[in-house]
Write a protein that holds these residues in place. Structure first.
Motif, PDB file in Angstrom:
ATOM      1  N   PHE A 114      -6.316   4.963  -4.501  1.00 25.19           N
ATOM      2  CA  PHE A 114      -6.230   4.844  -2.979  1.00 25.19           C
ATOM      3  C   PHE A 114      -7.277   3.591  -2.371  1.00 25.19           C
ATOM      4  O   PHE A 114      -7.200   3.293  -1.422  1.00 25.19           O
ATOM      5  CB  PHE A 114      -6.722   6.170  -2.365  1.00 25.19           C
ATOM      6  N   PHE A 115      -8.284   3.417  -3.174  1.00 19.58           N
ATOM      7  CA  PHE A 115      -8.965   2.227  -2.877  1.00 19.58           C
ATOM      8  C   PHE A 115      -8.120   0.885  -2.911  1.00 19.58           C
ATOM      9  O   PHE A 115      -8.260   0.068  -1.952  1.00 19.58           O
ATOM     10  CB  PHE A 115     -10.251   1.926  -4.015  1.00 19.58           C
ATOM     11  N   ALA A 116      -7.398   0.817  -3.864  1.00 19.59           N
ATOM     12  CA  ALA A 116      -6.370  -0.376  -3.804  1.00 19.59           C
ATOM     13  C   ALA A 116      -5.460  -0.327  -2.550  1.00 19.59           C
ATOM     14  O   ALA A 116      -5.223  -1.313  -2.135  1.00 19.59           O
ATOM     15  CB  ALA A 116      -5.634  -0.472  -5.084  1.00 19.59           C
ATOM     16  N   ALA A 117      -4.817   0.972  -2.286  1.00 15.80           N
ATOM     17  CA  ALA A 117      -4.045   0.986  -1.061  1.00 15.80           C
ATOM     18  C   ALA A 117      -4.924   0.487   0.137  1.00 15.80           C
ATOM     19  O   ALA A 117      -4.298  -0.123   1.010  1.00 15.80           O
ATOM     20  CB  ALA A 117      -3.480   2.472  -0.943  1.00 15.80           C
ATOM     21  N   ALA A 118      -6.015   1.177   0.358  1.00 17.31           N
ATOM     22  CA  ALA A 118      -6.829   0.932   1.384  1.00 17.31           C
ATOM     23  C   ALA A 118      -7.354  -0.685   1.558  1.00 17.31           C
ATOM     24  O   ALA A 118      -7.179  -1.406   2.734  1.00 17.31           O
ATOM     25  CB  ALA A 118      -8.497   1.674   1.426  1.00 17.31           C
ATOM     26  N   GLY A 119      -7.433  -1.259   0.502  1.00 22.33           N
ATOM     27  CA  GLY A 119      -7.778  -2.905   0.373  1.00 22.33           C
ATOM     28  C   GLY A 119      -6.472  -3.743   0.868  1.00 22.33           C
ATOM     29  O   GLY A 119      -6.798  -4.595   1.331  1.00 22.33           O
TER      30      GLY A 119
ATOM     31  N   ALA B 249       0.776  -1.374   0.075  1.00 23.28           N
ATOM     32  CA  ALA B 249       0.036  -0.137  -0.054  1.00 23.28           C
ATOM     33  C   ALA B 249       0.868   1.122   0.087  1.00 23.28           C
ATOM     34  O   ALA B 249       0.668   2.125  -0.864  1.00 23.28           O
ATOM     35  CB  ALA B 249      -1.012  -0.095   1.164  1.00 23.28           C
ATOM     36  N   ILE B 250       1.893   1.307   1.007  1.00 28.08           N
ATOM     37  CA  ILE B 250       2.777   2.577   1.036  1.00 28.08           C
ATOM     38  C   ILE B 250       3.553   2.871  -0.083  1.00 28.08           C
ATOM     39  O   ILE B 250       3.384   4.062  -0.482  1.00 28.08           O
ATOM     40  CB  ILE B 250       3.432   2.539   2.551  1.00 28.08           C
ATOM     41  N   GLN B 251       4.364   1.715  -0.510  1.00 34.91           N
ATOM     42  CA  GLN B 251       5.127   1.835  -1.670  1.00 34.91           C
ATOM     43  C   GLN B 251       4.529   2.277  -3.019  1.00 34.91           C
ATOM     44  O   GLN B 251       5.019   3.171  -3.613  1.00 34.91           O
ATOM     45  CB  GLN B 251       6.152   0.531  -2.096  1.00 34.91           C
ATOM     46  N   GLY B 252       3.336   1.747  -3.107  1.00 38.33           N
ATOM     47  CA  GLY B 252       2.680   1.781  -4.470  1.00 38.33           C
ATOM     48  C   GLY B 252       2.054   3.399  -4.285  1.00 38.33           C
ATOM     49  O   GLY B 252       2.034   4.108  -5.360  1.00 38.33           O
ATOM     50  N   MET B 253       1.492   3.618  -3.210  1.00 36.24           N
ATOM     51  CA  MET B 253       0.916   5.102  -2.924  1.00 36.24           C
ATOM     52  C   MET B 253       1.979   6.031  -3.262  1.00 36.24           C
ATOM     53  O   MET B 253       1.807   7.180  -4.017  1.00 36.24           O
ATOM     54  CB  MET B 253       0.298   5.219  -1.600  1.00 36.24           C
ATOM     55  N   GLU B 254       3.190   6.037  -2.743  1.00 38.46           N
ATOM     56  CA  GLU B 254       4.240   6.933  -2.854  1.00 38.46           C
ATOM     57  C   GLU B 254       4.852   7.101  -4.120  1.00 38.46           C
ATOM     58  O   GLU B 254       5.218   8.246  -4.794  1.00 38.46           O
ATOM     59  CB  GLU B 254       5.430   6.683  -1.838  1.00 38.46           C
ATOM     60  N   ALA B 255       4.696   5.998  -4.653  1.00 38.51           N
ATOM     61  CA  ALA B 255       5.406   5.931  -6.115  1.00 38.51           C
ATOM     62  C   ALA B 255       4.641   6.584  -7.496  1.00 38.51           C
ATOM     63  O   ALA B 255       4.982   7.272  -8.093  1.00 38.51           O
ATOM     64  CB  ALA B 255       5.714   4.431  -6.601  1.00 38.51           C
ATOM     65  N   LEU B 256       3.249   6.445  -7.101  1.00 42.16           N
ATOM     66  CA  LEU B 256       2.298   6.868  -7.894  1.00 42.16           C
ATOM     67  C   LEU B 256       1.607   8.258  -7.533  1.00 42.16           C
ATOM     68  O   LEU B 256       0.836   8.554  -8.211  1.00 42.16           O
ATOM     69  CB  LEU B 256       1.344   6.009  -8.183  1.00 42.16           C
ATOM     70  N   PHE B 257       1.829   8.612  -6.346  1.00 39.86           N
ATOM     71  CA  PHE B 257       1.171   9.752  -5.756  1.00 39.86           C
ATOM     72  C   PHE B 257       1.246  10.966  -6.628  1.00 39.86           C
ATOM     73  O   PHE B 257       0.321  11.865  -7.053  1.00 39.86           O
ATOM     74  CB  PHE B 257       1.463  10.101  -4.317  1.00 39.86           C
TER      75      PHE B 257
ATOM     76  N   LEU C 284      -3.194  -1.725 -12.475  1.00 39.90           N
ATOM     77  CA  LEU C 284      -4.534  -1.250 -12.176  1.00 39.90           C
ATOM     78  C   LEU C 284      -5.056   0.108 -12.557  1.00 39.90           C
ATOM     79  O   LEU C 284      -6.134   0.388 -12.945  1.00 39.90           O
ATOM     80  CB  LEU C 284      -4.753  -1.508 -10.431  1.00 39.90           C
ATOM     81  N   VAL C 285      -4.124   1.177 -12.303  1.00 42.80           N
ATOM     82  CA  VAL C 285      -4.582   2.457 -12.644  1.00 42.80           C
ATOM     83  C   VAL C 285      -4.640   2.435 -14.050  1.00 42.80           C
ATOM     84  O   VAL C 285      -5.599   3.241 -14.788  1.00 42.80           O
ATOM     85  CB  VAL C 285      -3.346   3.324 -12.328  1.00 42.80           C
ATOM     86  N   ASP C 286      -3.695   1.748 -14.972  1.00 45.63           N
ATOM     87  CA  ASP C 286      -4.135   1.698 -16.501  1.00 45.63           C
ATOM     88  C   ASP C 286      -5.085   1.272 -16.946  1.00 45.63           C
ATOM     89  O   ASP C 286      -5.693   1.808 -17.894  1.00 45.63           O
ATOM     90  CB  ASP C 286      -2.888   0.947 -17.057  1.00 45.63           C
ATOM     91  N   PHE C 287      -5.963   0.313 -16.170  1.00 42.19           N
ATOM     92  CA  PHE C 287      -6.992  -0.361 -16.319  1.00 42.19           C
ATOM     93  C   PHE C 287      -8.275   0.350 -16.084  1.00 42.19           C
ATOM     94  O   PHE C 287      -9.301   0.796 -16.834  1.00 42.19           O
ATOM     95  CB  PHE C 287      -7.114  -1.708 -16.062  1.00 42.19           C
ATOM     96  N   PHE C 288      -8.431   0.982 -14.945  1.00 48.78           N
ATOM     97  CA  PHE C 288      -9.245   1.569 -14.137  1.00 48.78           C
ATOM     98  C   PHE C 288      -9.371   3.080 -13.814  1.00 48.78           C
ATOM     99  O   PHE C 288     -10.190   3.616 -13.377  1.00 48.78           O
ATOM    100  CB  PHE C 288      -9.792   0.640 -12.730  1.00 48.78           C
ATOM    101  N   GLY C 289      -8.361   3.575 -14.031  1.00 46.63           N
ATOM    102  CA  GLY C 289      -7.848   4.998 -13.934  1.00 46.63           C
ATOM    103  C   GLY C 289      -7.349   5.300 -12.575  1.00 46.63           C
ATOM    104  O   GLY C 289      -7.237   4.491 -11.349  1.00 46.63           O
ATOM    105  N   PHE C 290      -6.678   6.588 -11.941  1.00 48.17           N
ATOM    106  CA  PHE C 290      -6.226   6.907 -10.975  1.00 48.17           C
ATOM    107  C   PHE C 290      -7.140   7.061  -9.973  1.00 48.17           C
ATOM    108  O   PHE C 290      -6.595   6.880  -8.746  1.00 48.17           O
ATOM    109  CB  PHE C 290      -5.523   8.481 -11.077  1.00 48.17           C
TER     110      PHE C 290
END
Length: 396
Positions: free
Chosen positions: A364-369, A221-229, A354-360
């Motif tokens: 944060f829903f993915a990070a929360a999951g 969650a954290i690494q993905g969020m920070e990389a794409l924020f 996931l962002v490529d398929f469903f958008g930005f």
């Protein structure tokens, strides 16, 4: 606590070095490469080394027995080599030499990272480890901030200056640690015993596996969020690149500010309780970020999110070492970095896909999951806050 601050000086210089490396080495690579993906891959070399070398080195340091102690030989060997190749990076003369210096620097850093971190539980009683980890992370965070401020000024004067300064600090930190921390004198009694070979099979109890899984999911969650924020801020919120990056700094700033308080709270209320509180808080924060309407609101939420991240991260490492024998701190340190490095490798591309398929809007829903999966794993960890030597319990 004096020994902890002295050991923290070592983490200060290491964090300073990594922040400088991550901030400025991409500029060198960009002189030779046009592929951002390839530059990104080369910048994650340390995570690939961490997958294989750090668990091995950590395990081996548990079984090392010299007149300098168990961990110190790895520092005495690895830090000077790391300082040498760190200083050589800006003096590369083509892509091959640049990559060679990067690989050698990353290899040498991997030689002493796990043993250095394992020194903390070696010299710190269980009841004080969250406080000690808070101090160490606070100093590490200060090092990262200094790298991006003073380091930027030095880099603008001469590109090699910050690299030479950090290499010098590496050697100073080694001298400070070597002079002031004597393993045979300062380690708590059980850590002075020469350990037998530690079996990973015995270390991977159900409690440890659930805890490692939780660590993996919250780092996803954290690494993905920070990389794409920053991309999220630009594409979804319409912020400028600089404004988006500055907003993320509020998350890092509050983590540094609350590093020591998080350790104190972990010592008072329990490491697991603080970790669970942090996970629940970040789930709420990630969901709330989907309804941001102003930059002030965004930065305020990120600041609070950094506090919850401190609750998790400051208490996680002391918790993972406490789930096993006192003779296996190096091994467990290696396992901790294995799962966190694995998350760092796979999280940005998975969340990016996931962002490529469903958008930005999905970020944060993915990070929360992922945080919810970490919570499920943490609730499976039933370990108490103390542990007897060489005793393993299979629960769950």
């Amino acid at each position: 606590m004096k020994k902890t601050w002295l050991l923290g000086f070592g983490f200060f210089s290491i964090s300073l070095g990594w922040a400088l490396y991550n901030g400025f080495v991409p500029f060198f690579l960009n002189d030779y490469l046009t592929s951002t993906a390839l530059i990104g891959f080369l910048m994650t070399i340390d995570n690939y080394f961490a997958l294989f070398l750090q668990p091995y080195i950590g395990n081996r340091s548990d079984r090392t027995n010299t007149r300098f102690g168990r961990r110190m030989p790895y520092l005495l060997f690895g830090i000077p080599i790391a300082a040498l190749f760190f200083a050589l990076i800006p003096f590369h003369f083509n892509l091959i030499t640049l990559v060679m210096f990067m690989i050698c620097m990353n290899l040498s850093m991997a030689l002493f990272r796990s043993p250095t971190i394992a020194l903390m539980p070696d010299i710190t009683p269980e009841t004080n480890r969250t406080k000690a980890n808070g101090i160490i992370n606070f100093m590490g965070g200060c090092g990262a901030i200094l790298a991006l401020s003073v380091g930027s000024v030095l880099f603008s004067i001469e590109e090699f200056l910050p690299f030479l300064a950090v290499s010098f600090l590496f050697l100073v930190s080694l001298w400070v640690i070597f002079i002031n921390i004597k393993e045979n004198r300062d380690t708590i009694p059980h850590a002075n015993t020469s350990a037998p070979k530690i079996s990973y099979k015995n270390e991977l109890t159900s409690q440890t596996v659930f805890l490692l899984a939780a660590i993996f999911f919250w780092f996803i969650a954290i690494q993905g969020m920070e990389a794409l924020f920053t991309l999220y801020g630009v594409n979804e919120l319409g912020l400028s690149k600089s404004s988006s990056a500055f907003s993320l700094a509020f998350f890092s700033l509050s983590f540094v500010v609350f590093a020591i308080p998080s350790g104190l709270l972990g010592a008072k209320y329990g490491k697991k309780n603080m970790i669970v509180t942090g996970i629940l808080g970040l789930v709420f924060i990630f969901l709330l970020l989907n309804w941001v309407e102003s930059v002030f609101f965004l930065r305020s939420i990120l600041f609070v999110g950094g506090i919850f991240w401190a609750f998790i991260n400051i208490n996680a490492y002391p918790f993972i070492v406490s789930t096993g024998s006192e003779l296996s701190y190096g091994t467990r340190t290696g396992l901790y970095y294995l799962v966190s490095s694995l998350a760092a490798i796979i999280s940005p591309p998975i969340l990016g896909l996931l962002v490529d398929f469903f958008g930005f809007g999905l970020l944060f829903f993915a990070a929360a999951g992922s945080m919810l999966l970490a919570l499920i794993c943490m609730l499976k960890v039933n370990k108490t806050e103390s542990y007897s030597p060489s005793v393993y319990k299979l629960n769950g």
